[in-house]
Motif scaffolding. Structure first.
Motif, PDB file in Angstrom:
ATOM      1  N   GLN A  58       0.759  -1.144  -0.003  1.00 22.94           N
ATOM      2  CA  GLN A  58       0.036   0.136   0.069  1.00 22.94           C
ATOM      3  C   GLN A  58       0.586   1.143  -0.008  1.00 22.94           C
ATOM      4  O   GLN A  58       0.405   2.150   0.892  1.00 22.94           O
ATOM      5  CB  GLN A  58      -0.966   0.161   1.121  1.00 22.94           C
ATOM      6  N   VAL A  94      -2.747   0.669   6.997  1.00 23.54           N
ATOM      7  CA  VAL A  94      -2.895   1.115   5.680  1.00 23.54           C
ATOM      8  C   VAL A  94      -3.726   0.236   4.650  1.00 23.54           C
ATOM      9  O   VAL A  94      -3.671   0.318   3.658  1.00 23.54           O
ATOM     10  CB  VAL A  94      -1.479   1.512   5.012  1.00 23.54           C
ATOM     11  N   ASP A 148      -6.083  -1.625   2.632  1.00 18.82           N
ATOM     12  CA  ASP A 148      -7.667  -1.266   1.847  1.00 18.82           C
ATOM     13  C   ASP A 148      -8.556  -1.970   2.496  1.00 18.82           C
ATOM     14  O   ASP A 148      -8.773  -2.951   3.288  1.00 18.82           O
ATOM     15  CB  ASP A 148      -7.175  -1.100   0.529  1.00 18.82           C
ATOM     16  N   ASP A 149      -9.738  -1.277   1.713  1.00 21.00           N
ATOM     17  CA  ASP A 149     -11.028  -2.139   2.353  1.00 21.00           C
ATOM     18  C   ASP A 149     -11.200  -3.638   1.862  1.00 21.00           C
ATOM     19  O   ASP A 149     -11.960  -4.364   2.596  1.00 21.00           O
ATOM     20  CB  ASP A 149     -12.334  -1.500   1.566  1.00 21.00           C
ATOM     21  N   TRP A 158      -8.412  -5.430   4.836  1.00 21.15           N
ATOM     22  CA  TRP A 158      -8.227  -5.244   6.292  1.00 21.15           C
ATOM     23  C   TRP A 158      -8.771  -6.211   7.135  1.00 21.15           C
ATOM     24  O   TRP A 158      -8.016  -6.731   8.309  1.00 21.15           O
ATOM     25  CB  TRP A 158      -8.696  -3.921   6.863  1.00 21.15           C
ATOM     26  N   SER A 218     -12.970   4.266   4.823  1.00 21.78           N
ATOM     27  CA  SER A 218     -12.773   3.687   3.698  1.00 21.78           C
ATOM     28  C   SER A 218     -11.206   4.028   3.083  1.00 21.78           C
ATOM     29  O   SER A 218     -10.981   5.276   3.004  1.00 21.78           O
ATOM     30  CB  SER A 218     -13.706   4.084   2.654  1.00 21.78           C
ATOM     31  N   ILE A 219     -10.449   2.816   2.908  1.00 23.28           N
ATOM     32  CA  ILE A 219      -9.201   3.109   2.286  1.00 23.28           C
ATOM     33  C   ILE A 219      -9.230   2.236   0.895  1.00 23.28           C
ATOM     34  O   ILE A 219      -9.402   1.125   1.055  1.00 23.28           O
ATOM     35  CB  ILE A 219      -8.128   2.701   3.049  1.00 23.28           C
ATOM     36  N   SER A 220      -9.041   2.986  -0.268  1.00 24.41           N
ATOM     37  CA  SER A 220      -9.307   2.314  -1.449  1.00 24.41           C
ATOM     38  C   SER A 220      -7.938   2.303  -2.124  1.00 24.41           C
ATOM     39  O   SER A 220      -8.072   1.418  -3.179  1.00 24.41           O
ATOM     40  CB  SER A 220     -10.322   3.267  -2.307  1.00 24.41           C
ATOM     41  N   ALA A 267      -1.025   4.444   0.281  1.00 24.84           N
ATOM     42  CA  ALA A 267      -1.080   5.433   1.320  1.00 24.84           C
ATOM     43  C   ALA A 267      -0.463   6.728   0.471  1.00 24.84           C
ATOM     44  O   ALA A 267       0.364   6.678  -0.202  1.00 24.84           O
ATOM     45  CB  ALA A 267      -0.134   5.159   2.472  1.00 24.84           C
TER      46      ALA A 267
END
Length: 189
Positions: free
Chosen positions: A32, A74, A76-77, A80, A105-107, A110
């Motif tokens: 990421q 870090v 993503d969705d 995790w 939401s982390i798509s 980083a």
């Protein structure tokens, strides 16, 4: 008549492990957008974003603390929940973290401005079952921080123990410099 000596079970206590021995054959692999260490001490396996397979040693615990803390932060969705399942010790802290993570939401990778660059770690407590590890990082503005982590030997691997939800201790704090006794495991710039 018995003339031979009979050994006692007491003997000398084993020497404590050397907490300053660095991991060997360290390579860097991005996750990421953040370079993470891979060494002879682990991780040996990566499945669906989760890194597992750390050596049962101080160096294995140190690398695991670095890898798990960053991956969990870090991921993503799509990653995790698998990372939490394989890299974190079960319990109330993990459950609370998962409830909070669902709301974020982390798509993608980083943002380099916010991504940490790992500098090393210092083990402040160690037993065969638990290690308290300070993980040191640097950010793009040259500021440095320490992440106070703990890993536990669980299911034949080092896993991250998240802080108790009731704890008031700050898990991350700014630092001016890295202690001289820290094990240097410095990511490339």
């Amino acid at each position: 008549m018995l003339t031979g000596a009979v050994g006692c079970g007491g003997g000398e206590a084993a020497a404590p492990p050397d907490l300053s021995v660095p991991p060997t054959n360290v390579r860097w692999q991005p996750f990421q957008g953040v370079p993470l260490p891979r060494a002879d001490q682990g991780p040996t396996t990566e499945t669906d974003g989760a890194a597992t397979g750390f050596e049962h040693s101080p160096a294995g615990a140190g690398v695991a603390a670095m890898v798990h803390a960053v991956r969990l932060s870090v991921a993503d969705d799509s990653q995790w929940s698998n990372i939490a399942a394989r890299e974190v010790v079960p319990g109330p802290a993990k459950d609370e973290w998962a409830v909070n993570r669902v709301q974020v939401s982390i798509s993608g990778p980083a943002d380099p401005v916010y991504a940490p660059r790992l500098l090393g770690y210092r083990i402040t407590e160690y037993t065969d079952q638990r290690a308290v590890v300070d993980v040191y990082s640097e950010y793009s503005d040259s500021s440095k921080a320490v992440n106070h982590t703990a890993v536990e030997w669980f299911a034949h691997d080092w896993r991250l123990r998240l802080p108790d939800p009731e704890s008031t201790a700050r898990p991350i704090e700014p630092v001016g410099e890295i202690p001289s006794d820290a094990v240097k495991v410095e990511a490339p710039k």
